[in-house]
Write a protein that holds these residues in place. Structure first.
Motif, PDB file in Angstrom:
ATOM      1  N   ASP A  74      15.672  17.921 -32.056  1.00  0.00           N
ATOM      2  CA  ASP A  74      15.894  16.950 -30.971  1.00  0.00           C
ATOM      3  C   ASP A  74      14.796  15.887 -31.007  1.00  0.00           C
ATOM      4  O   ASP A  74      13.932  15.852 -30.144  1.00  0.00           O
ATOM      5  CB  ASP A  74      15.932  17.660 -29.610  1.00  0.00           C
ATOM      6  CG  ASP A  74      14.685  18.501 -29.359  1.00  0.00           C
ATOM      7  OD1 ASP A  74      13.950  18.789 -30.323  1.00  0.00           O
ATOM      8  OD2 ASP A  74      14.447  18.856 -28.186  1.00  0.00           O
TER       9      ASP A  74
ATOM     10  N   PRO B 280      14.590  12.438 -24.532  1.00  0.00           N
ATOM     11  CA  PRO B 280      15.811  12.702 -23.757  1.00  0.00           C
ATOM     12  C   PRO B 280      16.067  11.626 -22.709  1.00  0.00           C
ATOM     13  O   PRO B 280      15.131  11.125 -22.068  1.00  0.00           O
ATOM     14  CB  PRO B 280      15.527  14.055 -23.095  1.00  0.00           C
ATOM     15  CG  PRO B 280      14.485  14.691 -23.962  1.00  0.00           C
ATOM     16  CD  PRO B 280      13.650  13.561 -24.473  1.00  0.00           C
TER      17      PRO B 280
ATOM     18  N   GLU C 265       9.763  17.196 -31.311  1.00  0.00           N
ATOM     19  CA  GLU C 265      10.695  17.534 -30.238  1.00  0.00           C
ATOM     20  C   GLU C 265      10.484  16.574 -29.066  1.00  0.00           C
ATOM     21  O   GLU C 265       9.358  16.272 -28.681  1.00  0.00           O
ATOM     22  CB  GLU C 265      10.476  18.974 -29.776  1.00  0.00           C
ATOM     23  CG  GLU C 265      10.767  20.033 -30.820  1.00  0.00           C
ATOM     24  CD  GLU C 265       9.601  20.339 -31.736  1.00  0.00           C
ATOM     25  OE1 GLU C 265       9.709  21.261 -32.565  1.00  0.00           O
ATOM     26  OE2 GLU C 265       8.566  19.640 -31.624  1.00  0.00           O
ATOM     27  N   HIS C 266      11.582  16.068 -28.520  1.00  0.00           N
ATOM     28  CA  HIS C 266      11.555  15.091 -27.414  1.00  0.00           C
ATOM     29  C   HIS C 266      10.818  13.815 -27.804  1.00  0.00           C
ATOM     30  O   HIS C 266      10.369  13.077 -26.919  1.00  0.00           O
ATOM     31  CB  HIS C 266      10.886  15.688 -26.165  1.00  0.00           C
ATOM     32  CG  HIS C 266      11.420  17.032 -25.768  1.00  0.00           C
ATOM     33  ND1 HIS C 266      10.654  18.184 -25.808  1.00  0.00           N
ATOM     34  CD2 HIS C 266      12.643  17.421 -25.344  1.00  0.00           C
ATOM     35  CE1 HIS C 266      11.384  19.207 -25.417  1.00  0.00           C
ATOM     36  NE2 HIS C 266      12.597  18.776 -25.132  1.00  0.00           N
TER      37      HIS C 266
ATOM     38  N   TYR D 277      15.872  22.672 -16.408  1.00  0.00           N
ATOM     39  CA  TYR D 277      16.583  22.950 -17.652  1.00  0.00           C
ATOM     40  C   TYR D 277      17.091  24.391 -17.625  1.00  0.00           C
ATOM     41  O   TYR D 277      16.334  25.322 -17.332  1.00  0.00           O
ATOM     42  CB  TYR D 277      15.653  22.762 -18.864  1.00  0.00           C
ATOM     43  CG  TYR D 277      14.983  21.408 -18.894  1.00  0.00           C
ATOM     44  CD1 TYR D 277      15.655  20.286 -19.363  1.00  0.00           C
ATOM     45  CD2 TYR D 277      13.680  21.247 -18.420  1.00  0.00           C
ATOM     46  CE1 TYR D 277      15.041  19.035 -19.382  1.00  0.00           C
ATOM     47  CE2 TYR D 277      13.062  20.005 -18.431  1.00  0.00           C
ATOM     48  CZ  TYR D 277      13.746  18.904 -18.908  1.00  0.00           C
ATOM     49  OH  TYR D 277      13.134  17.665 -18.909  1.00  0.00           O
TER      50      TYR D 277
ATOM     51  N   ASP E 168      20.640  25.304 -22.868  1.00  0.00           N
ATOM     52  CA  ASP E 168      19.821  24.167 -23.299  1.00  0.00           C
ATOM     53  C   ASP E 168      18.430  24.667 -23.717  1.00  0.00           C
ATOM     54  O   ASP E 168      17.430  24.366 -23.077  1.00  0.00           O
ATOM     55  CB  ASP E 168      19.713  23.154 -22.147  1.00  0.00           C
ATOM     56  CG  ASP E 168      18.925  21.908 -22.517  1.00  0.00           C
ATOM     57  OD1 ASP E 168      18.831  21.590 -23.720  1.00  0.00           O
ATOM     58  OD2 ASP E 168      18.401  21.258 -21.587  1.00  0.00           O
TER      59      ASP E 168
ATOM     60  N   ASP F  98      16.525  19.630 -23.300  1.00  0.00           N
ATOM     61  CA  ASP F  98      16.842  18.221 -23.520  1.00  0.00           C
ATOM     62  C   ASP F  98      17.689  17.613 -22.411  1.00  0.00           C
ATOM     63  O   ASP F  98      17.790  16.384 -22.329  1.00  0.00           O
ATOM     64  CB  ASP F  98      17.608  18.060 -24.844  1.00  0.00           C
ATOM     65  CG  ASP F  98      16.738  18.323 -26.058  1.00  0.00           C
ATOM     66  OD1 ASP F  98      15.590  17.841 -26.073  1.00  0.00           O
ATOM     67  OD2 ASP F  98      17.196  19.019 -26.974  1.00  0.00           O
ATOM     68  N   HIS F  99      18.298  18.445 -21.570  1.00  0.00           N
ATOM     69  CA  HIS F  99      19.246  17.949 -20.577  1.00  0.00           C
ATOM     70  C   HIS F  99      18.739  18.291 -19.176  1.00  0.00           C
ATOM     71  O   HIS F  99      18.904  19.408 -18.687  1.00  0.00           O
ATOM     72  CB  HIS F  99      20.634  18.542 -20.822  1.00  0.00           C
ATOM     73  CG  HIS F  99      21.143  18.308 -22.212  1.00  0.00           C
ATOM     74  ND1 HIS F  99      21.554  17.068 -22.654  1.00  0.00           N
ATOM     75  CD2 HIS F  99      21.270  19.148 -23.274  1.00  0.00           C
ATOM     76  CE1 HIS F  99      21.924  17.156 -23.929  1.00  0.00           C
ATOM     77  NE2 HIS F  99      21.757  18.406 -24.314  1.00  0.00           N
TER      78      HIS F  99
END
Length: 460
Positions: A162, A166, A251-252, A433, A438, A442-443
């Motif tokens: 990812d 986000p 990540e992110h 989260y 997830d 990320d969401h």
């Protein structure tokens, strides 16, 4: 070397003060063992250096002898990395030929050698000992023997799953990884601040060097554990292995440790307890034979038992005390600034049973009852030059995070650095989260109806 208390108890939010003066004369883990008759010894980076440990690694409180620091650590951030131009640079990525670096060695190699020398001395001592060995890697810069790159061919290195920031991430939750931007090879990329991004080919090189640094560290741990076998100390030595933080590898869209995400807060925590986590070795048997990662045929070791409960590093202090047969310090009252010796973590002793825990559900516990807490300060609601490591006086927002087996919930609230007070009615942002659906977080569901329903159910 952690204090067995949380940041809001120690009031330590930066590296610019010494807790015994700033907050209270709190006992440390090695201090407690020293006061109970142990010879306590420190090798390498155990306390954070500088004023935060009184320029002495908390001596003489914590240690029986002056702490050892490898002579070559002074070169860690100097121009010792040979670049494509053939010149020496202070780079983030720094695979080296060890024979060519100053002193012909690296700090973690020296620390292993010194730790083994101390074990040899303590083998004939009548006193019990507490030896803390603090390794530098995989801390930046990634300065490691270049042959470890061979274990991770660049063409096999994948990107973070990812790598984008986000869409629902509050700006206050993002850290702009300013420390790696100061390295010469990263500066040459001319990246935009605060979000980057880093070119894909360089992302792969960062990840390769991080993995190689970890494998280099793994060999040092392997040599140290093998020495316990050689010295016949395995039957009588408790071992704890931990790290102080994780590190985002893209990540992110982040490349550092300054956040409340799992990738920054989740760390290894491993124990060996003679006769409890593994049977006592027979005479001549090696429990920790050194495994060379460059051998073409690797002999796999029997894996240990993995515990699914969420635990905290705060538990290290009461757990080690209990395993060593010492009195486990009492829980800290609220407030506890006046109490020198207490703990805020749980004793994990119930997990160290040799028999199959599947036969005893009481020992297994209920993972859904486990909670881990973390927090991180910010100077502002939007990323800026000091967002990663704000000084206490500049902290305006504090991110408090709860991690359960089902979710991670973080709330960013106003913070008064003069009174050390968080104002939970002054909410700047929130994150929620659901880690089952997830896992990479990320969401953000904080403003979603499902998230609001969960948060409402948590209200007293």
């Amino acid at each position: 070397m952690p204090l067995p208390r949380r940041p809001d108890t120690t009031r330590l939010y930066d590296f610019n003060s010494y807790w015994r003066i700033h907050a209270g004369n709190f006992s440390t883990i090695p201090q407690y063992f020293k006061e109970n008759g142990y010879v306590t010894m420190s090798v390498g980076k155990v306390f954070h250096p500088g004023i935060s440990s009184n320029y002495s690694d908390d001596s003489p409180y914590s240690w029986s002898f002056p702490p050892y620091h490898p002579s070559s650590e002074k070169y860690e951030n100097t121009k010792t990395c040979r670049g494509p131009d053939g010149q020496l640079h202070a780079n983030l990525l720094c695979p080296v030929d060890v024979a060519d670096v100053p002193e012909g060695t690296l700090p973690d190699k020296q620390s292993t050698e010194q730790a083994i020398r101390l074990l040899e001395k303590m083998k004939t001592s009548a006193s019990p000992f507490f030896l803390a060995v603090g390794y530098h890697k995989p801390h930046i810069p990634f300065r490691y023997p270049k042959e470890f790159q061979k274990l991770y061919p660049l063409e096999n290195i994948t990107l973070a799953p990812d790598p984008q920031v986000p869409a629902g991430l509050p700006p206050v939750a993002y850290n702009p990884w300013m420390d790696i931007r100061q390295r010469e090879d990263v500066q040459a990329l001319n990246l935009s601040v605060p979000y980057g991004p880093i070119p894909v080919d360089f992302q792969r090189k960062i990840r390769q060097s991080y993995f190689a640094s970890v494998s280099y560290l793994d060999t040092q741990v392997g040599h140290l554990l093998s020495a316990l076998d050689d010295l016949q100390l395995t039957n009588s030595t408790i071992i704890a292995f931990a790290s102080d933080h994780g590190w985002a590898l893209g990540e992110h869209g982040e490349w550092a440790k300054y956040s409340n995400f799992d990738v920054a807060t989740r760390v290894p925590l491993m124990f060996y307890v003679p006769g409890r986590t593994a049977p006592l070795p027979e005479a001549g048997e090696e429990l920790f034979p050194y495994i060379d990662p460059f051998d073409s045929v690797l002999e796999l070791m029997e894996p240990g038992r993995r515990v699914m409960d969420l635990v905290e590093l705060l538990s290290l202090s009461p757990t080690l005390a209990g395993l060593a047969g010492l009195h486990v310090p009492p829980r800290c009252p609220v407030p506890s600034f006046h109490v020198q010796l207490c703990r805020e973590g749980q004793n994990l002793g119930k997990h160290f049973q040799l028999q199959d825990l599947g036969e005893d559900p009481h020992l297994c516990g209920n993972p859904r009852e486990s909670i881990a807490y973390s927090q991180y300060p910010r100077p502002a609601d939007y990323p800026q030059w000091n967002s990663d490591k704000p000084s206490l006086k500049d902290i305006k927002v504090m991110g408090y995070s709860i991690r359960t087996i089902d979710y991670r919930y973080t709330v960013w609230v106003g913070f008064d650095p003069r009174e050390f007070l968080a104002n939970f009615s002054d909410v700047h942002a929130g994150e929620l989260y659901f880690v089952d659906s997830d896992p990479l977080q990320d969401h953000n569901m904080y403003n979603d109806s499902q998230g609001r329903d969960l948060l409402q159910s948590l209200m007293p």
